[in-house]
Design a protein around this motif. Structure first.
Motif, PDB file in Angstrom:
ATOM      1  N   GLN A   4       0.832  -1.197   0.000  1.00 42.86           N
ATOM      2  CA  GLN A   4       0.000   0.000   0.000  1.00 42.86           C
ATOM      3  C   GLN A   4       0.869   1.252   0.000  1.00 42.86           C
ATOM      4  O   GLN A   4       2.024   1.228   0.424  1.00 42.86           O
ATOM      5  N   TYR A   5       0.257   2.356  -0.457  1.00 45.76           N
ATOM      6  CA  TYR A   5       0.981   3.607  -0.645  1.00 45.76           C
ATOM      7  C   TYR A   5       0.177   4.785  -0.101  1.00 45.76           C
ATOM      8  O   TYR A   5      -1.036   4.691   0.091  1.00 45.76           O
ATOM      9  N   ALA A  18       1.776  15.901  -7.273  1.00 39.21           N
ATOM     10  CA  ALA A  18       1.411  14.674  -6.564  1.00 39.21           C
ATOM     11  C   ALA A  18       2.683  13.891  -6.286  1.00 39.21           C
ATOM     12  O   ALA A  18       3.567  13.798  -7.147  1.00 39.21           O
ATOM     13  N   LEU A  19       2.772  13.360  -5.076  1.00 39.90           N
ATOM     14  CA  LEU A  19       3.900  12.523  -4.675  1.00 39.90           C
ATOM     15  C   LEU A  19       3.347  11.231  -4.101  1.00 39.90           C
ATOM     16  O   LEU A  19       2.391  11.255  -3.316  1.00 39.90           O
ATOM     17  N   LEU A  20       3.961  10.117  -4.460  1.00 37.79           N
ATOM     18  CA  LEU A  20       3.537   8.810  -3.966  1.00 37.79           C
ATOM     19  C   LEU A  20       4.640   8.250  -3.078  1.00 37.79           C
ATOM     20  O   LEU A  20       5.810   8.205  -3.480  1.00 37.79           O
ATOM     21  N   PHE A  21       4.251   7.832  -1.870  1.00 33.54           N
ATOM     22  CA  PHE A  21       5.193   7.289  -0.892  1.00 33.54           C
ATOM     23  C   PHE A  21       4.786   5.871  -0.524  1.00 33.54           C
ATOM     24  O   PHE A  21       3.594   5.547  -0.499  1.00 33.54           O
ATOM     25  N   ASP A  22       5.792   5.051  -0.187  1.00 31.37           N
ATOM     26  CA  ASP A  22       5.451   3.749   0.369  1.00 31.37           C
ATOM     27  C   ASP A  22       5.218   3.909   1.869  1.00 31.37           C
ATOM     28  O   ASP A  22       5.361   5.007   2.418  1.00 31.37           O
ATOM     29  N   ALA A  67       4.035   4.720 -11.327  1.00 34.18           N
ATOM     30  CA  ALA A  67       4.466   3.815 -10.255  1.00 34.18           C
ATOM     31  C   ALA A  67       4.124   2.364 -10.568  1.00 34.18           C
ATOM     32  O   ALA A  67       4.659   1.449  -9.933  1.00 34.18           O
ATOM     33  N   GLY A  68       3.218   2.157 -11.523  1.00 34.25           N
ATOM     34  CA  GLY A  68       2.835   0.797 -11.885  1.00 34.25           C
ATOM     35  C   GLY A  68       1.980   0.113 -10.827  1.00 34.25           C
ATOM     36  O   GLY A  68       2.059  -1.104 -10.657  1.00 34.25           O
ATOM     37  N   ILE A  69       1.175   0.904 -10.124  1.00 31.12           N
ATOM     38  CA  ILE A  69       0.307   0.328  -9.095  1.00 31.12           C
ATOM     39  C   ILE A  69      -1.151   0.495  -9.498  1.00 31.12           C
ATOM     40  O   ILE A  69      -1.473   1.239 -10.425  1.00 31.12           O
ATOM     41  N   VAL A  74      -3.660   2.695  -3.071  1.00 31.94           N
ATOM     42  CA  VAL A  74      -3.481   3.962  -2.361  1.00 31.94           C
ATOM     43  C   VAL A  74      -4.327   3.889  -1.092  1.00 31.94           C
ATOM     44  O   VAL A  74      -5.554   3.896  -1.137  1.00 31.94           O
ATOM     45  N   ALA A  75      -3.644   3.814   0.050  1.00 35.20           N
ATOM     46  CA  ALA A  75      -4.325   3.631   1.335  1.00 35.20           C
ATOM     47  C   ALA A  75      -4.707   4.954   1.991  1.00 35.20           C
ATOM     48  O   ALA A  75      -5.567   4.987   2.864  1.00 35.20           O
ATOM     49  N   GLY A  76      -4.062   6.033   1.573  1.00 31.61           N
ATOM     50  CA  GLY A  76      -4.357   7.323   2.186  1.00 31.61           C
ATOM     51  C   GLY A  76      -3.987   8.464   1.262  1.00 31.61           C
ATOM     52  O   GLY A  76      -3.165   8.307   0.354  1.00 31.61           O
TER      53      GLY A  76
END
Length: 153
Positions: A4-5, A18-22, A67-69, A74-76
């Motif tokens: 999840q991210y 937009a930024l995606l974090f693990d 990101a290939g997800i 996306v959990a939050g």
């Protein structure tokens, strides 16, 4: 369980990021799109809310794709915005009634002058904790009410 991210969206004065974090806080990827600065001859600064909405959808979709997800991973979501930029929308369908008035726009200064001349500036300061200024949303919303037909103007 799928990884999840966390997604962060910053809708700023200049554009949308937009930024995606693990889950460990590592940056996976990011993206951004600028939006137009609508400035007229009087120096009024506005933003097209439909453009911002479209850019937000695009930048989020692009980051998820890059990101290939799957979006379900996306959990939050965290959102930051322009704060004092003000907008009015139709209460039935959510569509913008006018372009947003950007935080640095001074078109509502005459409204502040009228409140000052009415002797109510000190009451506003005591009640809200802030001085009269076209920077703050109350004067911008009053401007919408006086000048945008669907808002009462």
């Amino acid at each position: 369980m799928e990884k999840q991210y966390l997604l962060s969206v910053d809708q700023s004065t200049q554009g949308t990021k937009a930024l995606l974090f693990d889950r460990e806080g590592n940056l996976i990827c990011g993206g951004d799109l600028p939006h137009r600065q609508i400035i007229n001859d009087a120096g009024w600064v506005s933003h097209d809310l439909n453009e911002i909405y479209a850019n937000t959808l695009k930048v989020v979709r692009d980051v998820i794709e890059k990101a290939g997800i799957r979006r379900e991973q996306v959990a939050g979501l965290g959102i930051s915005n322009q704060r004092e930029t003000s907008a009015v929308r139709d209460r039935t369908d959510g569509h913008p009634l006018a372009d947003a008035i950007v935080w640095q726009c001074s078109r509502a200064k005459d409204i502040c002058v009228r409140v000052e001349e009415s002797g109510k500036a000190e009451w506003v300061r005591r009640t809200t904790g802030i001085n009269l200024s076209p920077f703050f949303p109350a004067s911008k919303l009053a401007w919408f009410m006086e000048n945008v037909k669907k808002c009462g103007g």
